[in-house]
Scaffold this motif. Structure first.
Motif, PDB file in Angstrom:
ATOM      1  N   ASP A   1       3.637  -0.756  -5.596  1.00 34.45           N
ATOM      2  CA  ASP A   1       3.994   0.618  -4.766  1.00 34.45           C
ATOM      3  C   ASP A   1       5.143   0.398  -3.813  1.00 34.45           C
ATOM      4  N   ILE A   2       5.262  -0.557  -2.928  1.00 35.54           N
ATOM      5  CA  ILE A   2       6.254  -0.933  -2.035  1.00 35.54           C
ATOM      6  C   ILE A   2       7.595  -1.209  -2.938  1.00 35.54           C
ATOM      7  N   ARG A   3       7.750  -1.870  -3.956  1.00 34.48           N
ATOM      8  CA  ARG A   3       8.758  -2.158  -4.893  1.00 34.48           C
ATOM      9  C   ARG A   3       9.367  -0.952  -5.199  1.00 34.48           C
ATOM     10  N   THR A   4       8.601   0.085  -5.351  1.00 33.40           N
ATOM     11  CA  THR A   4       9.227   1.340  -5.948  1.00 33.40           C
ATOM     12  C   THR A   4      10.101   2.200  -4.856  1.00 33.40           C
ATOM     13  N   LEU A   5       9.447   2.030  -3.805  1.00 29.40           N
ATOM     14  CA  LEU A   5      10.103   2.646  -2.682  1.00 29.40           C
ATOM     15  C   LEU A   5      11.431   2.135  -2.175  1.00 29.40           C
ATOM     16  N   TYR A   6      11.284   0.790  -2.090  1.00 29.74           N
ATOM     17  CA  TYR A   6      12.298   0.084  -1.351  1.00 29.74           C
ATOM     18  C   TYR A   6      12.993  -1.227  -2.193  1.00 29.74           C
ATOM     19  N   PRO A   7      14.169  -1.239  -2.248  1.00 28.31           N
ATOM     20  CA  PRO A   7      15.015  -2.378  -2.846  1.00 28.31           C
ATOM     21  C   PRO A   7      14.786  -3.827  -2.372  1.00 28.31           C
TER      22      PRO A   7
END
Length: 163
Positions: free
Chosen positions: A60-66
């Motif tokens: 979930d966080i990896r899809t938002l931030y690189p």
């Protein structure tokens, strides 16, 4: 002039003090191991949030931030990566990027150790804000505030959080 609030390694822990100490900031930067969408949502609702994901962050966080984030703020190029090392011991995963095109500021987290160090060879400032969460071996939770003014850094403050 842009005032930055910098933290890392919250590991899903939310503390209202983040907002208290970053009230005067224009942007908040998180150097990875955010740990929960709750932390992302609360920080992003409060101020502009720039972040990278860390090794404990889910999809979930990896899809938002690189994994690596390179950007320019107020005339200063910034490079941020959770696992990045520090001057004299950069992580192999980022060393090439730093050596080929050094930013003015390199930010990393992961170690839970607060460190501000200038790399004279690359003319680059390095900041690791330590850990703002509860999980880990650190004894003191820390964050950092500083100002970027026309490509220069000033007024750096270390914030120690109780608990």
């Amino acid at each position: 002039m842009t005032k930055i609030g910098l933290l890392s390694d919250t590991h899903g822990y939310w503390d209202e003090k983040y907002l208290k100490y970053f009230e005067s900031c224009d942007e908040i930067w998180h150097a990875g191991d955010i740990g929960s969408m709750e932390v992302v949502q609360k920080l992003a609702a409060f101020r502009t949030l720039r972040a990278v994901y860390g090794n404990i962050d889910g999809q979930d966080i990896r899809t938002l931030y690189p994994q690596t984030n390179r950007f320019i703020v107020d005339g200063a190029e910034v490079l941020m990566k959770h696992i990045g090392g520090y001057p004299g011991n950069y992580d192999p995963s980022i060393r090439g990027s730093i050596l080929v095109r050094p930013p003015k500021l390199f930010i990393s987290g992961h170690s839970h150790i607060l460190k501000v160090k200038y790399d004279k060879t690359l003319d680059m400032l390095h900041i690791n804000p330590g850990a703002a969460g509860l999980f880990g071996f650190h004894k003191v939770r820390t964050m950092v505030r500083f100002v970027i003014d026309n490509g220069t850094f000033k007024d750096l403050e270390v914030i120690e959080l109780a608990g």
